[in-house]
Motif scaffolding. Structure first.
Motif, PDB file in Angstrom:
ATOM      1  N   MET A   1       0.995  -1.065  -0.656  1.00 35.55           N
ATOM      2  CA  MET A   1      -0.016   0.286  -0.003  1.00 35.55           C
ATOM      3  C   MET A   1       0.797   0.981  -0.280  1.00 35.55           C
ATOM      4  SD  MET A   1      -2.985  -1.365   2.554  1.00 35.55           S
ATOM      5  CE  MET A   1      -4.120   0.239   2.792  1.00 35.55           C
ATOM      6  N   ALA A   2       2.153   1.284   0.748  1.00 37.71           N
ATOM      7  CA  ALA A   2       2.707   2.689   0.619  1.00 37.71           C
ATOM      8  C   ALA A   2       3.175   2.100  -0.798  1.00 37.71           C
ATOM      9  CB  ALA A   2       4.034   2.384   1.649  1.00 37.71           C
ATOM     10  N   ARG A   3       4.331   1.490  -1.068  1.00 34.77           N
ATOM     11  CA  ARG A   3       4.854   1.794  -2.840  1.00 34.77           C
ATOM     12  C   ARG A   3       3.533   2.150  -3.744  1.00 34.77           C
ATOM     13  NH1 ARG A   3       6.106  -3.673  -5.431  1.00 34.77           N
ATOM     14  NH2 ARG A   3       4.384  -3.547  -4.506  1.00 34.77           N
ATOM     15  N   LEU A   4       2.460   1.905  -3.765  1.00 33.06           N
ATOM     16  CA  LEU A   4       0.862   2.326  -4.492  1.00 33.06           C
ATOM     17  C   LEU A   4       0.933   3.861  -3.996  1.00 33.06           C
ATOM     18  CD1 LEU A   4      -0.951   2.515  -6.537  1.00 33.06           C
ATOM     19  CD2 LEU A   4      -3.267   0.818  -4.650  1.00 33.06           C
ATOM     20  N   ALA A   5       0.863   3.831  -3.094  1.00 36.31           N
ATOM     21  CA  ALA A   5       0.534   5.575  -2.661  1.00 36.31           C
ATOM     22  C   ALA A   5       1.881   6.485  -3.401  1.00 36.31           C
ATOM     23  CB  ALA A   5       0.481   5.763  -1.208  1.00 36.31           C
ATOM     24  N   HIS A   6       3.085   5.865  -2.867  1.00 40.32           N
ATOM     25  CA  HIS A   6       4.475   6.438  -3.711  1.00 40.32           C
ATOM     26  C   HIS A   6       4.419   6.981  -4.646  1.00 40.32           C
ATOM     27  CE1 HIS A   6       9.151   7.314  -3.681  1.00 40.32           C
ATOM     28  NE2 HIS A   6       8.704   6.679  -5.018  1.00 40.32           N
ATOM     29  N   LEU A   7       4.231   5.871  -5.533  1.00 41.15           N
ATOM     30  CA  LEU A   7       3.853   5.743  -6.614  1.00 41.15           C
ATOM     31  C   LEU A   7       2.512   6.785  -7.240  1.00 41.15           C
ATOM     32  CD1 LEU A   7       4.855   1.989  -8.117  1.00 41.15           C
ATOM     33  CD2 LEU A   7       5.715   4.348  -8.072  1.00 41.15           C
ATOM     34  N   LEU A   8       1.383   6.968  -6.442  1.00 40.89           N
ATOM     35  CA  LEU A   8       0.431   7.675  -7.156  1.00 40.89           C
ATOM     36  C   LEU A   8       1.142   8.938  -6.870  1.00 40.89           C
ATOM     37  CD1 LEU A   8      -2.564   5.548  -6.303  1.00 40.89           C
ATOM     38  CD2 LEU A   8      -2.062   6.274  -8.179  1.00 40.89           C
ATOM     39  N   LEU A   9       1.338   9.873  -5.149  1.00 42.01           N
ATOM     40  CA  LEU A   9       1.700  10.634  -4.969  1.00 42.01           C
ATOM     41  C   LEU A   9       3.142  11.179  -6.184  1.00 42.01           C
ATOM     42  CD1 LEU A   9       1.353  10.292  -1.432  1.00 42.01           C
ATOM     43  CD2 LEU A   9      -0.576  11.261  -2.913  1.00 42.01           C
ATOM     44  N   SER A  11       5.737  10.885  -4.900  1.00 50.22           N
ATOM     45  CA  SER A  11       7.157  11.244  -3.752  1.00 50.22           C
ATOM     46  C   SER A  11       6.690   9.706  -2.958  1.00 50.22           C
ATOM     47  CB  SER A  11       7.433  12.811  -3.373  1.00 50.22           C
ATOM     48  OG  SER A  11       6.310  13.004  -2.809  1.00 50.22           O
ATOM     49  N   SER A  12       7.460  10.153  -2.209  1.00 51.24           N
ATOM     50  CA  SER A  12       7.821   9.535  -0.405  1.00 51.24           C
ATOM     51  C   SER A  12       7.436   9.983   0.514  1.00 51.24           C
ATOM     52  CB  SER A  12       9.585   8.656  -0.650  1.00 51.24           C
ATOM     53  OG  SER A  12      10.772   9.567   0.281  1.00 51.24           O
ATOM     54  N   ASP A  13       7.549  11.595   0.489  1.00 50.43           N
ATOM     55  CA  ASP A  13       7.009  11.982   1.582  1.00 50.43           C
ATOM     56  C   ASP A  13       5.509  12.123   1.414  1.00 50.43           C
ATOM     57  OD1 ASP A  13       9.514  13.640   1.368  1.00 50.43           O
ATOM     58  OD2 ASP A  13       8.644  15.774   0.516  1.00 50.43           O
ATOM     59  N   GLY A  14       5.011  11.444   2.797  1.00 49.24           N
ATOM     60  CA  GLY A  14       3.756  11.090   3.139  1.00 49.24           C
ATOM     61  C   GLY A  14       2.606  10.010   3.065  1.00 49.24           C
ATOM     62  N   ALA A  15       3.503   9.614   1.723  1.00 42.85           N
ATOM     63  CA  ALA A  15       3.719   8.227   1.719  1.00 42.85           C
ATOM     64  C   ALA A  15       2.945   7.275   2.254  1.00 42.85           C
ATOM     65  CB  ALA A  15       4.199   7.311   0.549  1.00 42.85           C
ATOM     66  N   ASP A  16       4.021   6.988   3.337  1.00 44.49           N
ATOM     67  CA  ASP A  16       3.853   6.226   4.210  1.00 44.49           C
ATOM     68  C   ASP A  16       3.090   6.817   5.130  1.00 44.49           C
ATOM     69  OD1 ASP A  16       6.172   4.374   3.535  1.00 44.49           O
ATOM     70  OD2 ASP A  16       7.252   5.721   4.885  1.00 44.49           O
ATOM     71  N   ASP A  17       2.411   7.777   5.566  1.00 47.80           N
ATOM     72  CA  ASP A  17       1.695   8.445   6.347  1.00 47.80           C
ATOM     73  C   ASP A  17      -0.371   8.195   5.262  1.00 47.80           C
ATOM     74  OD1 ASP A  17       2.673   9.376   8.156  1.00 47.80           O
ATOM     75  OD2 ASP A  17       3.177  11.278   7.401  1.00 47.80           O
ATOM     76  N   LEU A  18      -0.062   7.900   4.737  1.00 46.59           N
ATOM     77  CA  LEU A  18      -1.056   7.505   3.618  1.00 46.59           C
ATOM     78  C   LEU A  18      -1.382   7.146   3.679  1.00 46.59           C
ATOM     79  CD1 LEU A  18      -2.501   9.336   0.421  1.00 46.59           C
ATOM     80  CD2 LEU A  18      -2.492   6.962   0.366  1.00 46.59           C
ATOM     81  N   ALA A  19      -0.355   5.522   3.675  1.00 48.13           N
ATOM     82  CA  ALA A  19      -0.727   4.292   3.569  1.00 48.13           C
ATOM     83  C   ALA A  19      -1.487   4.402   4.915  1.00 48.13           C
ATOM     84  CB  ALA A  19       0.766   3.192   3.433  1.00 48.13           C
ATOM     85  N   ALA A  20      -0.963   4.793   5.712  1.00 50.10           N
ATOM     86  CA  ALA A  20      -1.457   4.152   7.465  1.00 50.10           C
ATOM     87  C   ALA A  20      -2.436   4.577   7.316  1.00 50.10           C
ATOM     88  CB  ALA A  20      -0.191   5.048   8.340  1.00 50.10           C
ATOM     89  N   ASP A  21      -2.855   6.083   7.118  1.00 48.68           N
ATOM     90  CA  ASP A  21      -4.446   6.092   6.898  1.00 48.68           C
ATOM     91  C   ASP A  21      -5.264   5.313   6.056  1.00 48.68           C
ATOM     92  OD1 ASP A  21      -3.724   8.838   8.186  1.00 48.68           O
ATOM     93  OD2 ASP A  21      -3.577   9.779   6.345  1.00 48.68           O
TER      94      ASP A  21
END
Length: 172
Positions: A1-9, A11-21
């Motif tokens: 989920m974090a990798r998907l968030a990273h690619l959609l956003l 950047s890695s900024d906030g991708a882990d937070d988005l995956a956690a959300d």
């Protein structure tokens, strides 16, 4: 989920937070997720929706900042197309739906049906958005390398390299 968030956003900024959300949102809707035909697609859809909301928030914030600064109204902060552009930078420049289709189809190796289910769109829309997204990536990556003077790997192959577990093309 974090990798998907990273690619959609983009950047890695906030991708882990988005995956956690997204995990929290899935947990709060656990009965609905568990009852879904495809729980993983449901979770990926949550990530995609949260990413879309985050991107919209960032765009609104940038517009507010631009309004309060003394910049001219006709000034646009688009990236320099002639600069060297890697695939992640090119992906960021795609509209969200094209980006999501390309990322899910090629970086996550999902079928058209799985991608459609994840994004809540038709299979035909996935096909057209993926095709258009790849064409746009080819245009962006080709112009970044002097109009094709040097051989540039195709965007599908390059996007697949972003997915470390990818075992090779399967025609999808």
């Amino acid at each position: 989920m974090a990798r998907l968030a990273h690619l959609l956003l983009g950047s890695s900024d906030g991708a882990d937070d988005l995956a956690a959300d997204a995990l929290v949102a899935v947990w709060h809707q656990w009965e609905r997720v568990r009852a879904a035909d495809h729980p993983a697609a449901y979770a990926r859809g949550v990530v995609a929706n949260l990413a879309r909301s985050r991107i919209r928030s960032l765009v609104r914030e940038r517009r507010r900042v631009a309004l309060f600064s003394s910049q001219r109204a006709d000034h646009v902060d688009d990236p320099d197309i002639s600069a060297v552009v890697d695939v992640q930078a090119a992906l960021v420049r795609l509209p969200f739906r094209k980006r999501a289709c390309v990322v899910l189809r090629h970086a996550f190796d999902l079928s058209e049906r799985e991608t459609a289910r994840t994004l809540g769109i038709s299979v035909g829309t996935v096909k057209s958005q993926t095709s258009r997204g790849i064409a746009e990536l080819e245009r962006l990556l080709g112009s970044a390398h002097g109009g094709g003077q040097q051989p540039v790997p195709g965007p599908q192959e390059t996007v697949r390299k972003l997915h470390p577990g990818h075992a090779g093309g399967n025609g999808r």
